[in-house]
Design a protein around this motif. Structure first.
Motif, PDB file in Angstrom:
ATOM      1  N   TRP A 120       0.991  -0.944   0.222  1.00 24.03           N
ATOM      2  CA  TRP A 120      -0.212   0.095  -0.724  1.00 24.03           C
ATOM      3  C   TRP A 120       1.100   1.176  -0.314  1.00 24.03           C
ATOM      4  CZ3 TRP A 120      -5.455   0.502  -0.408  1.00 24.03           C
ATOM      5  CH2 TRP A 120      -5.703  -1.004  -0.087  1.00 24.03           C
ATOM      6  N   PHE A 121       0.826   1.996  -0.669  1.00 22.75           N
ATOM      7  CA  PHE A 121       1.164   3.076  -0.808  1.00 22.75           C
ATOM      8  C   PHE A 121       0.335   4.203  -0.531  1.00 22.75           C
ATOM      9  CE2 PHE A 121       5.727   2.068  -1.896  1.00 22.75           C
ATOM     10  CZ  PHE A 121       5.250   0.519  -2.779  1.00 22.75           C
ATOM     11  N   ARG A 122       0.461   5.861  -0.931  1.00 23.05           N
ATOM     12  CA  ARG A 122      -0.257   7.015   0.045  1.00 23.05           C
ATOM     13  C   ARG A 122       0.194   8.164  -1.109  1.00 23.05           C
ATOM     14  NH1 ARG A 122      -0.431   7.772   5.603  1.00 23.05           N
ATOM     15  NH2 ARG A 122       1.391   8.711   6.154  1.00 23.05           N
ATOM     16  N   GLN A 123      -0.546   9.047  -1.512  1.00 26.96           N
ATOM     17  CA  GLN A 123       0.120  10.473  -1.743  1.00 26.96           C
ATOM     18  C   GLN A 123      -0.716  11.205  -1.208  1.00 26.96           C
ATOM     19  OE1 GLN A 123       0.890  10.580  -6.255  1.00 26.96           O
ATOM     20  NE2 GLN A 123       2.169  12.149  -6.334  1.00 26.96           N
ATOM     21  N   ALA A 124      -0.550  11.892  -0.537  1.00 28.91           N
ATOM     22  CA  ALA A 124      -1.102  13.520  -0.058  1.00 28.91           C
ATOM     23  C   ALA A 124      -0.960  15.302  -1.442  1.00 28.91           C
ATOM     24  CB  ALA A 124      -0.601  13.837   1.215  1.00 28.91           C
ATOM     25  N   PRO A 125      -2.090  16.185  -1.392  1.00 31.25           N
ATOM     26  CA  PRO A 125      -1.661  16.923  -1.927  1.00 31.25           C
ATOM     27  C   PRO A 125      -0.395  17.232  -2.200  1.00 31.25           C
ATOM     28  CG  PRO A 125      -4.390  16.819  -0.995  1.00 31.25           C
ATOM     29  CD  PRO A 125      -2.480  15.505  -0.177  1.00 31.25           C
ATOM     30  N   TYR A 150      -5.120   5.912  -1.357  1.00 31.94           N
ATOM     31  CA  TYR A 150      -4.573   5.450  -0.755  1.00 31.94           C
ATOM     32  C   TYR A 150      -4.366   3.934  -1.975  1.00 31.94           C
ATOM     33  CZ  TYR A 150      -3.355   6.469   3.782  1.00 31.94           C
ATOM     34  OH  TYR A 150      -3.406   7.192   5.003  1.00 31.94           O
ATOM     35  N   TYR A 151      -3.258   3.989  -2.817  1.00 33.05           N
ATOM     36  CA  TYR A 151      -2.712   2.987  -3.781  1.00 33.05           C
ATOM     37  C   TYR A 151      -2.117   1.367  -3.376  1.00 33.05           C
ATOM     38  CZ  TYR A 151      -2.934   7.446  -6.063  1.00 33.05           C
ATOM     39  OH  TYR A 151      -3.355   8.793  -6.992  1.00 33.05           O
ATOM     40  N   CYS A 152      -3.459   0.451  -3.829  1.00 33.59           N
ATOM     41  CA  CYS A 152      -2.539  -0.659  -3.518  1.00 33.59           C
ATOM     42  C   CYS A 152      -2.003  -0.816  -4.758  1.00 33.59           C
ATOM     43  CB  CYS A 152      -3.604  -1.882  -3.792  1.00 33.59           C
ATOM     44  SG  CYS A 152      -4.523  -2.423  -4.867  1.00 33.59           S
ATOM     45  N   ALA A 153      -0.873  -2.502  -4.997  1.00 33.84           N
ATOM     46  CA  ALA A 153       0.715  -1.937  -5.507  1.00 33.84           C
ATOM     47  C   ALA A 153       0.814  -3.745  -5.574  1.00 33.84           C
ATOM     48  CB  ALA A 153       0.823  -1.376  -5.788  1.00 33.84           C
ATOM     49  N   ALA A 154       1.231  -4.360  -6.617  1.00 33.68           N
ATOM     50  CA  ALA A 154       1.756  -5.798  -6.772  1.00 33.68           C
ATOM     51  C   ALA A 154       3.513  -5.070  -7.089  1.00 33.68           C
ATOM     52  CB  ALA A 154       1.133  -6.760  -7.819  1.00 33.68           C
ATOM     53  N   ALA A 155       4.132  -6.339  -6.819  1.00 35.26           N
ATOM     54  CA  ALA A 155       5.270  -6.170  -7.551  1.00 35.26           C
ATOM     55  C   ALA A 155       5.604  -7.288  -8.537  1.00 35.26           C
ATOM     56  CB  ALA A 155       6.334  -7.121  -5.978  1.00 35.26           C
ATOM     57  N   ARG A 156       7.047  -6.037  -8.939  1.00 36.69           N
ATOM     58  CA  ARG A 156       6.943  -6.254 -10.326  1.00 36.69           C
ATOM     59  C   ARG A 156       7.574  -7.719 -10.759  1.00 36.69           C
ATOM     60  NH1 ARG A 156       7.709  -2.341 -14.165  1.00 36.69           N
ATOM     61  NH2 ARG A 156       8.054  -0.150 -13.245  1.00 36.69           N
TER      62      ARG A 156
END
Length: 128
Positions: A36-41, A96-102
């Protein structure tokens, strides 16, 4: 077609709890690290948490350690990734973003550039 779809984001008050979900379909990521990653404004992408393929190893950012738990359900056809967050504060406001490894070799300490599959994100807003 690989799809990662996040859900669960909403407006909450400081101190509340929230569980984010990510539904993964289109291929199996059961042997891949998920994160999980996130990006605030106005800020860059920030690592939040990661979990190994078996779920036995996890890694958390210092900013969320002790308040957040990542988990996964490696179901046969559709995989689920979760992020349970407690004691939310204003600094947790972000997409919030979910992601899968390469690849299957990526471990829970990897940076965002080691993740090759991303969802569209879900907005979490924490109000005072």
């Amino acid at each position: 077609q690989v799809q990662l779809v996040e859900s669960g984001g909403r407006l909450v008050q400081a101190g509340d709890s929230l569980r984010l979900s990510c539904t993964v379909s289109g291929r199996s990521f059961s042997v891949y690290t998920m994160g999980w990653f996130r990006q605030a404004p106005g800020k860059g992408r920030e690592f939040v948490a990661a979990i190994s393929s078996s779920g036995g190893t996890t890694n958390y950012a210092d900013s969320v350690k002790g308040r957040v738990t990542i988990s996964r359900d490696n179901a046969e056809n559709t995989m689920y990734l979760y992020l349970h967050m407690n004691s939310l504060n204003l600094e947790d406001t972000a997409v919030y973003y979910c992601a899968a490894a390469r690849t299957a070799r990526v471990d829970v300490r990897a940076g965002w550039y080691e993740y090759g599959y991303w969802g569209q994100g879900t907005q979490v807003t924490v109000s005072a």
